[in-house]
Design a protein around this motif. Structure first.
Motif, PDB file in Angstrom:
ATOM      1  N   ARG A 161       0.850  -1.215   0.000  1.00  0.00           N
ATOM      2  CA  ARG A 161       0.000   0.000   0.000  1.00  0.00           C
ATOM      3  C   ARG A 161       0.873   1.248   0.000  1.00  0.00           C
ATOM      4  NH1 ARG A 161      -3.704  -2.995   3.121  1.00  0.00           N
ATOM      5  NH2 ARG A 161      -2.727  -2.345   5.077  1.00  0.00           N
ATOM      6  N   LEU A 162       1.966   1.207   0.771  1.00  0.00           N
ATOM      7  CA  LEU A 162       2.897   2.342   0.780  1.00  0.00           C
ATOM      8  C   LEU A 162       3.560   2.510  -0.584  1.00  0.00           C
ATOM      9  CD1 LEU A 162       4.614   1.845   4.246  1.00  0.00           C
ATOM     10  CD2 LEU A 162       2.932   3.582   3.619  1.00  0.00           C
ATOM     11  N   VAL A 163       3.933   1.404  -1.205  1.00  0.00           N
ATOM     12  CA  VAL A 163       4.542   1.457  -2.539  1.00  0.00           C
ATOM     13  C   VAL A 163       3.542   2.050  -3.532  1.00  0.00           C
ATOM     14  CG1 VAL A 163       5.420   0.038  -4.442  1.00  0.00           C
ATOM     15  CG2 VAL A 163       6.132  -0.444  -2.104  1.00  0.00           C
ATOM     16  N   ARG A 164       2.284   1.621  -3.435  1.00  0.00           N
ATOM     17  CA  ARG A 164       1.241   2.142  -4.322  1.00  0.00           C
ATOM     18  C   ARG A 164       1.083   3.654  -4.151  1.00  0.00           C
ATOM     19  NH1 ARG A 164      -3.594  -0.746  -5.986  1.00  0.00           N
ATOM     20  NH2 ARG A 164      -2.912  -2.248  -4.446  1.00  0.00           N
ATOM     21  N   LYS A 165       1.059   4.135  -2.896  1.00  0.00           N
ATOM     22  CA  LYS A 165       0.943   5.581  -2.636  1.00  0.00           C
ATOM     23  C   LYS A 165       2.136   6.331  -3.232  1.00  0.00           C
ATOM     24  CE  LYS A 165      -1.862   5.994   1.480  1.00  0.00           C
ATOM     25  NZ  LYS A 165      -1.888   6.381   2.888  1.00  0.00           N
ATOM     26  N   TYR A 166       3.322   5.762  -3.077  1.00  0.00           N
ATOM     27  CA  TYR A 166       4.531   6.374  -3.611  1.00  0.00           C
ATOM     28  C   TYR A 166       4.446   6.507  -5.131  1.00  0.00           C
ATOM     29  CZ  TYR A 166       9.407   6.738  -5.073  1.00  0.00           C
ATOM     30  OH  TYR A 166      10.566   7.124  -5.677  1.00  0.00           O
ATOM     31  N   ILE A 167       3.962   5.456  -5.777  1.00  0.00           N
ATOM     32  CA  ILE A 167       3.841   5.477  -7.247  1.00  0.00           C
ATOM     33  C   ILE A 167       2.793   6.494  -7.662  1.00  0.00           C
ATOM     34  CG2 ILE A 167       3.125   4.144  -9.268  1.00  0.00           C
ATOM     35  CD1 ILE A 167       4.331   1.665  -7.839  1.00  0.00           C
ATOM     36  N   GLU A 168       1.661   6.501  -6.990  1.00  0.00           N
ATOM     37  CA  GLU A 168       0.576   7.420  -7.352  1.00  0.00           C
ATOM     38  C   GLU A 168       0.996   8.869  -7.205  1.00  0.00           C
ATOM     39  OE1 GLU A 168      -2.542   6.027  -4.806  1.00  0.00           O
ATOM     40  OE2 GLU A 168      -3.247   4.560  -6.291  1.00  0.00           O
ATOM     41  N   ARG A 169       1.779   9.189  -6.197  1.00  0.00           N
ATOM     42  CA  ARG A 169       2.206  10.572  -5.968  1.00  0.00           C
ATOM     43  C   ARG A 169       3.406  10.981  -6.805  1.00  0.00           C
ATOM     44  NH1 ARG A 169       2.269  10.732   0.513  1.00  0.00           N
ATOM     45  NH2 ARG A 169       0.058  10.380   0.811  1.00  0.00           N
TER      46      ARG A 169
END
Length: 171
Positions: A161-169
């Motif tokens: 989930r943290l990786v996903r947030k990093y990619i999205e931002r």
């Protein structure tokens, strides 16, 4: 399930795969594999292209078109662009490709067990290839990859989930 055949190898990490006309289409970001004698090349579908070859039709006599332009009757061509991520060789995972596939090799879906094996190094979950490939892959591709890993590696969902947030931002 075979998704198509490799028709062009641009470099060690980029391959063009012709999709058979009757095949079920996969989506961008889907993890795939190419079986070789020495192991499995793991990649991801980076892009899908659909083209119609019409540029030659005006120059060919209508009576000769079936012979010289058979694509006129089935004029649709679809291709996957696949980006290589790494190799599984004898149970050892390596996040680089030292020997690209050959023309004519088959592309198929990466199975759940192979996905877990590719994302495990020294007995620990790993997605280390993401950083080195993030400039070569679009956000949608990266998010699709993370989603698949999260689906099959549920114990790592908080980290992913943290990786996903990093990619999205970030991208």
């Amino acid at each position: 399930m075979v998704l198509g055949d490799i028709i062009r190898v641009e470099d060690a990490n980029t391959y063009l795969v012709k999709i058979p006309p009757d095949a079920q289409k996969e989506c961008i970001g889907r993890l795939v594999k190419i079986k070789k004698d020495y192991g499995i090349i793991v990649g991801v579908i980076k892009n899908i292209a659909h083209i119609i070859r019409e540029e030659l039709i005006p120059y060919i006599d209508p009576g000769m078109q079936p012979k010289y332009a058979p694509f006129n009757e089935d004029f649709r061509n679809s291709y996957y662009t696949v980006h290589g991520l790494g190799i599984i060789r004898n149970g050892v995972v390596k996040y680089s490709i030292d020997s690209p596939p050959d023309i004519g090799d088959k592309l198929s879906l990466l199975g759940p067990d192979e996905l877990r094996e590719f994302h495990t190094i020294n007995g620990k979950p790993s997605i280390a290839y993401l950083q080195s490939n993030r400039d070569a892959l679009d956000r949608a591709v990266l998010l699709g990859m993370v989603e698949q890993v999260e689906m099959h590696y549920t114990e790592c969902s908080a980290m992913l989930r943290l990786v996903r947030k990093y990619i999205e931002r970030g991208k």
